[in-house]
Scaffold this motif. Structure first.
Motif, PDB file in Angstrom:
ATOM      1  N   GLY B  81      44.304  46.756  37.564  1.00 42.52           N
ATOM      2  CA  GLY B  81      45.548  47.604  36.929  1.00 42.52           C
ATOM      3  C   GLY B  81      46.803  46.634  36.612  1.00 42.52           C
ATOM      4  O   GLY B  81      46.508  45.681  35.790  1.00 42.52           O
ATOM      5  N   LEU B  82      47.722  46.931  37.351  1.00 42.49           N
ATOM      6  CA  LEU B  82      49.078  46.318  36.978  1.00 42.49           C
ATOM      7  C   LEU B  82      49.418  45.529  38.084  1.00 42.49           C
ATOM      8  O   LEU B  82      49.247  46.085  39.321  1.00 42.49           O
ATOM      9  N   ASP B  83      50.132  44.383  37.888  1.00 40.04           N
ATOM     10  CA  ASP B  83      51.011  43.607  38.782  1.00 40.04           C
ATOM     11  C   ASP B  83      52.414  44.577  39.124  1.00 40.04           C
ATOM     12  O   ASP B  83      52.930  45.257  38.530  1.00 40.04           O
ATOM     13  N   GLY B  84      53.315  43.741  40.214  1.00 37.43           N
ATOM     14  CA  GLY B  84      54.324  44.293  40.450  1.00 37.43           C
ATOM     15  C   GLY B  84      55.602  44.218  39.209  1.00 37.43           C
ATOM     16  O   GLY B  84      56.408  45.012  39.343  1.00 37.43           O
ATOM     17  N   ASP B  85      55.268  43.478  38.380  1.00 40.63           N
ATOM     18  CA  ASP B  85      56.315  43.386  37.208  1.00 40.63           C
ATOM     19  C   ASP B  85      55.757  44.139  35.988  1.00 40.63           C
ATOM     20  O   ASP B  85      56.250  44.178  34.758  1.00 40.63           O
ATOM     21  N   GLY B  86      54.776  44.879  35.991  1.00 44.17           N
ATOM     22  CA  GLY B  86      54.430  45.879  35.019  1.00 44.17           C
ATOM     23  C   GLY B  86      53.452  44.992  34.010  1.00 44.17           C
ATOM     24  O   GLY B  86      52.955  45.775  33.036  1.00 44.17           O
ATOM     25  N   ALA B  87      53.016  43.874  34.542  1.00 41.11           N
ATOM     26  CA  ALA B  87      51.996  43.314  33.601  1.00 41.11           C
ATOM     27  C   ALA B  87      50.573  43.402  33.927  1.00 41.11           C
ATOM     28  O   ALA B  87      50.274  43.836  35.247  1.00 41.11           O
ATOM     29  N   MET B  88      49.670  43.163  33.074  1.00 40.38           N
ATOM     30  CA  MET B  88      48.290  43.406  33.590  1.00 40.38           C
ATOM     31  C   MET B  88      47.873  42.298  34.901  1.00 40.38           C
ATOM     32  O   MET B  88      48.215  41.018  34.865  1.00 40.38           O
ATOM     33  N   ALA B  89      47.343  43.209  36.133  1.00 39.91           N
ATOM     34  CA  ALA B  89      47.089  42.027  37.248  1.00 39.91           C
ATOM     35  C   ALA B  89      45.741  41.346  36.845  1.00 39.91           C
ATOM     36  O   ALA B  89      44.748  41.886  36.160  1.00 39.91           O
ATOM     37  N   LEU B  90      45.392  40.239  37.511  1.00 38.40           N
ATOM     38  CA  LEU B  90      44.455  39.587  37.288  1.00 38.40           C
ATOM     39  C   LEU B  90      43.598  39.140  38.639  1.00 38.40           C
ATOM     40  O   LEU B  90      44.553  39.038  39.568  1.00 38.40           O
ATOM     41  N   PRO B  91      42.376  38.787  38.627  1.00 36.68           N
ATOM     42  CA  PRO B  91      41.691  38.265  39.939  1.00 36.68           C
ATOM     43  C   PRO B  91      42.527  37.124  40.313  1.00 36.68           C
ATOM     44  O   PRO B  91      42.787  36.202  39.151  1.00 36.68           O
ATOM     45  N   ASP B  92      42.555  36.542  41.638  1.00 37.50           N
ATOM     46  CA  ASP B  92      43.313  35.313  41.805  1.00 37.50           C
ATOM     47  C   ASP B  92      42.533  34.232  41.273  1.00 37.50           C
ATOM     48  O   ASP B  92      43.031  33.198  40.911  1.00 37.50           O
ATOM     49  N   ASN B  93      41.424  34.169  41.382  1.00 39.93           N
ATOM     50  CA  ASN B  93      40.446  33.295  40.964  1.00 39.93           C
ATOM     51  C   ASN B  93      40.258  33.166  39.404  1.00 39.93           C
ATOM     52  O   ASN B  93      39.999  34.230  38.918  1.00 39.93           O
ATOM     53  N   ALA B  94      40.481  31.671  38.945  1.00 40.45           N
ATOM     54  CA  ALA B  94      40.255  32.071  37.325  1.00 40.45           C
ATOM     55  C   ALA B  94      38.768  31.873  37.048  1.00 40.45           C
ATOM     56  O   ALA B  94      38.387  31.937  35.831  1.00 40.45           O
ATOM     57  N   SER B  95      37.816  31.849  38.231  1.00 40.49           N
ATOM     58  CA  SER B  95      36.460  31.815  37.829  1.00 40.49           C
ATOM     59  C   SER B  95      35.907  33.274  37.726  1.00 40.49           C
ATOM     60  O   SER B  95      35.059  33.597  37.266  1.00 40.49           O
ATOM     61  N   ASP B  96      37.102  34.416  38.074  1.00 38.87           N
ATOM     62  CA  ASP B  96      36.730  35.650  37.736  1.00 38.87           C
ATOM     63  C   ASP B  96      37.625  36.409  36.674  1.00 38.87           C
ATOM     64  O   ASP B  96      38.501  35.898  36.567  1.00 38.87           O
ATOM     65  N   ALA B  97      37.172  37.293  36.038  1.00 39.56           N
ATOM     66  CA  ALA B  97      37.710  37.958  34.996  1.00 39.56           C
ATOM     67  C   ALA B  97      38.103  39.195  35.357  1.00 39.56           C
ATOM     68  O   ALA B  97      37.489  40.013  36.136  1.00 39.56           O
ATOM     69  N   GLY B  98      39.200  39.977  34.745  1.00 42.44           N
ATOM     70  CA  GLY B  98      39.593  41.232  35.163  1.00 42.44           C
ATOM     71  C   GLY B  98      39.704  42.046  34.130  1.00 42.44           C
ATOM     72  O   GLY B  98      39.680  41.594  32.759  1.00 42.44           O
ATOM     73  N   TRP B  99      39.144  43.261  33.822  1.00 46.49           N
ATOM     74  CA  TRP B  99      38.958  44.326  33.178  1.00 46.49           C
ATOM     75  C   TRP B  99      40.293  45.342  33.305  1.00 46.49           C
ATOM     76  O   TRP B  99      40.490  45.736  34.261  1.00 46.49           O
ATOM     77  N   TYR B 100      41.069  45.693  32.210  1.00 48.85           N
ATOM     78  CA  TYR B 100      41.975  46.644  32.298  1.00 48.85           C
ATOM     79  C   TYR B 100      41.432  48.003  32.543  1.00 48.85           C
ATOM     80  O   TYR B 100      41.157  48.371  31.331  1.00 48.85           O
ATOM     81  N   LYS B 101      41.508  48.588  33.441  1.00 48.96           N
ATOM     82  CA  LYS B 101      40.746  49.691  34.053  1.00 48.96           C
ATOM     83  C   LYS B 101      41.148  51.040  33.427  1.00 48.96           C
ATOM     84  O   LYS B 101      40.752  51.973  33.415  1.00 48.96           O
ATOM     85  N   PHE B 102      42.784  50.756  32.819  1.00 46.93           N
ATOM     86  CA  PHE B 102      43.319  52.129  32.296  1.00 46.93           C
ATOM     87  C   PHE B 102      42.905  52.238  30.766  1.00 46.93           C
ATOM     88  O   PHE B 102      43.185  53.273  29.951  1.00 46.93           O
ATOM     89  N   GLY B 103      42.365  51.378  30.190  1.00 43.46           N
ATOM     90  CA  GLY B 103      41.718  51.323  28.618  1.00 43.46           C
ATOM     91  C   GLY B 103      40.370  51.593  28.786  1.00 43.46           C
ATOM     92  O   GLY B 103      39.569  51.927  29.681  1.00 43.46           O
ATOM     93  N   PRO B 104      39.901  51.376  27.539  1.00 48.07           N
ATOM     94  CA  PRO B 104      38.376  51.747  27.123  1.00 48.07           C
ATOM     95  C   PRO B 104      37.446  50.812  28.028  1.00 48.07           C
ATOM     96  O   PRO B 104      37.873  49.707  28.364  1.00 48.07           O
ATOM     97  N   GLY B 105      36.194  51.384  28.466  1.00 53.09           N
ATOM     98  CA  GLY B 105      35.383  50.701  29.176  1.00 53.09           C
ATOM     99  C   GLY B 105      33.987  50.166  28.394  1.00 53.09           C
ATOM    100  O   GLY B 105      34.380  49.763  26.976  1.00 53.09           O
ATOM    101  N   VAL B 106      32.992  50.005  28.842  1.00 52.51           N
ATOM    102  CA  VAL B 106      31.774  49.487  28.146  1.00 52.51           C
ATOM    103  C   VAL B 106      31.133  50.419  27.271  1.00 52.51           C
ATOM    104  O   VAL B 106      31.180  51.648  27.691  1.00 52.51           O
ATOM    105  N   ALA B 107      30.808  50.121  26.026  1.00 56.51           N
ATOM    106  CA  ALA B 107      30.195  51.066  25.197  1.00 56.51           C
ATOM    107  C   ALA B 107      31.198  52.232  24.620  1.00 56.51           C
ATOM    108  O   ALA B 107      30.928  53.123  24.592  1.00 56.51           O
ATOM    109  N   ASN B 108      32.527  51.815  24.518  1.00 56.83           N
ATOM    110  CA  ASN B 108      33.360  53.002  24.162  1.00 56.83           C
ATOM    111  C   ASN B 108      33.230  53.323  22.925  1.00 56.83           C
ATOM    112  O   ASN B 108      32.823  52.602  21.984  1.00 56.83           O
TER     113      ASN B 108
END
Lengths: 277, 209
Positions: B81-108
């Protein structure tokens, strides 16, 4: 001569087509949106707008798609489903609905607190929602006294009366909602029901029907596209990737310098060879 | 004689089309628009059951894995979702990707499915998305969904945008043609703020469209 006329006609047609496109685009831009919800249990009705039959055999608990209407005041009448005109077998109205430019409205045929047929005209809040939030609008259009709305066990809306509404902006998520008599926490008159307050969506919940008639029910309308994007995507923390990039281009630069040196050396050698000859 | 006259009369129109940006090669006359068959009858207005069970839209299918063979990228995807500053939150590890869960998903049906990852992280160093800028147009990206489905995309564009100008409304657009948008950081690192100055934005469209 005949050809010329035909060409003139074709040019004229092109001109008309060119004019028609921007005109219709402008007309659609300011259109108001009007949805209609039927919240009177047990009667199927017809809905007439400005004397024209607009909805035939409209059943309780159903909602229309938004009607796109040029901003103006419209006269809406609700009649029995076998009526022959807007003034025959009238259930409600006619009432005047003033629709403003770009306005978003819902007209509701419902029961008032005393159980009489009534019409409510709501303006829907379509202002943007904060990133991560959704909007929950609750409207009391049931033949029932004042109610509280509980999210889980906690009241989030208190003392809501027919035909009033209350609007909450909430973190997006599912709200387990119950409707109880004002000042109580049980029994639930309605629910608990899971209401998905989706991000960027105004989720409008209507409590309609009759408490005494045992026909209380919930209806849902959603208006999406109100979202705000995140403020940014800060996707780097250490600068290591940039440093690696710089190092790489330094090596590439050194490599290029080396090639230059080699080329210069080769050229020098060639010249010397040539000079010797 | 008559056909010559028609030709003369027709030519200026063709020139006009070409000047307006129409493909010069299409010398054939444009098909005239078919006459409208709609009468002035009462418009058909859709109605639907407003009951709580049927009126709510289903949640989007979450992506769980992202692979880009060309860049040797194979990453787990977490819903963020979002971080404390209203920006998109990301996984801590650079080896993982984050998906913005409030937007479209797979096969939208419409809009941008957005995934992002740190280019480098305090937790695990430089990540796979550091190679995003090297993606070639036309190369394949596969996204696996939590429902077991897989959707293939083709890269259309990679660009670098200064963060000040980064078009967040466009990146997170939920309307228009379905597409995949991958984002990370790039450009120079400003050690005084601890942030990169650019966003790298990759756009891809579903394969076969």
């Amino acid at each position: 001569m005949k050809s010329r006329l035909a060409a003139g006609g074709a040019a004229g047609a092109v001109l008309i087509a060119a004019l028609a496109v921007p005109m219709s685009a402008t007309a659609a831009e300011g259109d108001a949106q009007l949805s209609v919800l039927h919240g009177i249990p047990g009667v199927t009705v017809d809905v007439w707008v400005d004397g024209d039959l607009t909805l035939d055999d409209f059943a309780p608990g159903t909602l229309t798609d938004p009607l796109m209407l040029a901003p103006a005041t419209y006269s809406v009448a609700i009649t029995a489903s076998d009526a022959t005109s807007a003034t025959d077998k009238v259930v409600l109205g006619p009432i005047d609905l003033p629709l403003a430019t770009n306005g978003n409205y819902t007209a509701v045929a419902h029961l008032d607190a005393a159980g009489e047929s009534a019409a409510a005209f709501f303006t829907n809040d379509v202002s943007t929602t904060a990133a991560g939030e959704g909007r929950l609008t609750v409207r009391h259009v049931a033949a029932a006294p004042a109610v509280d709305i509980l999210a889980g066990d906690a009241p989030v809306i208190e003392g809501l009366e027919n035909p009033d509404e209350k609007i909450l902006n909430l973190p997006a998520g599912v709200v387990p909602a119950s409707v109880v008599a004002a000042g109580t926490t049980e029994p639930a008159l309605l629910g608990p029901a899971d209401v998905n307050v989706a991000e960027g969506v105004n989720t409008i919940v209507y409590a309609y029907g009759s408490l005494d008639g045992d026909t209380l029910a919930l209806a849902i309308q959603t208006i999406d596209g109100l979202h705000t994007p995140p403020a940014g995507i800060p996707a780097g923390q250490t600068g290591a990737a940039a440093a690696a990039e710089t190092a790489q281009s330094t090596w590439i630069g050194l490599g290029a310098f080396g090639l230059l040196l080699a080329a210069a050396g080769a050229l020098f050698a060639t010249r010397r060879t040539a000079a010797r000859r | 004689m008559r056909s010559a006259l028609i030709l003369v009369l027709t030519l200026p129109m063709l020139v006009g089309c070409a000047a307006a940006g129409a493909p010069v090669a299409s010398a054939a006359p444009e098909p005239s628009p078919s006459p409208s068959s709609s009468s002035a009858a009462v418009p058909e207005i859709g109605t639907r059951d407003a009951s709580i069970g049927s009126a709510q839209t289903a949640a989007p299918v979450a992506p769980v894995r992202l692979t880009i063979p060309e860049l040797n990228i194979d990453m787990r995807v977490d819903a963020m979702g979002l971080d404390g500053d209203g920006a998109m939150a990301l996984p801590d590890n650079a080896s993982d990707a984050g998906w913005y869960k409030f937007g479209p998903g797979v096969a939208n049906d419409a809009g941008a499915t957005v995934m992002a990852a740190h280019v480098d992280s305090r937790h695990d160093g430089i990540g796979p998305f550091s190679r995003l800028k090297d993606a070639s147009p036309g190369s394949t990206i596969s996204v696996a969904g939590s429902d077991g489905s897989t959707v293939d995309y083709l890269v259309t564009e990679v660009r670098s945008v200064g963060k000040i100008d980064a078009p967040m409304a466009e990146v997170f657009d939920r309307s228009g043609d379905p597409r995949l948008t991958l984002v990370t950081c790039g450009g120079e690192f400003d050690s005084s703020t601890g942030h990169y100055i650019d966003n790298i934005i990759l756009t891809a469209i579903p394969a076969g469209t």
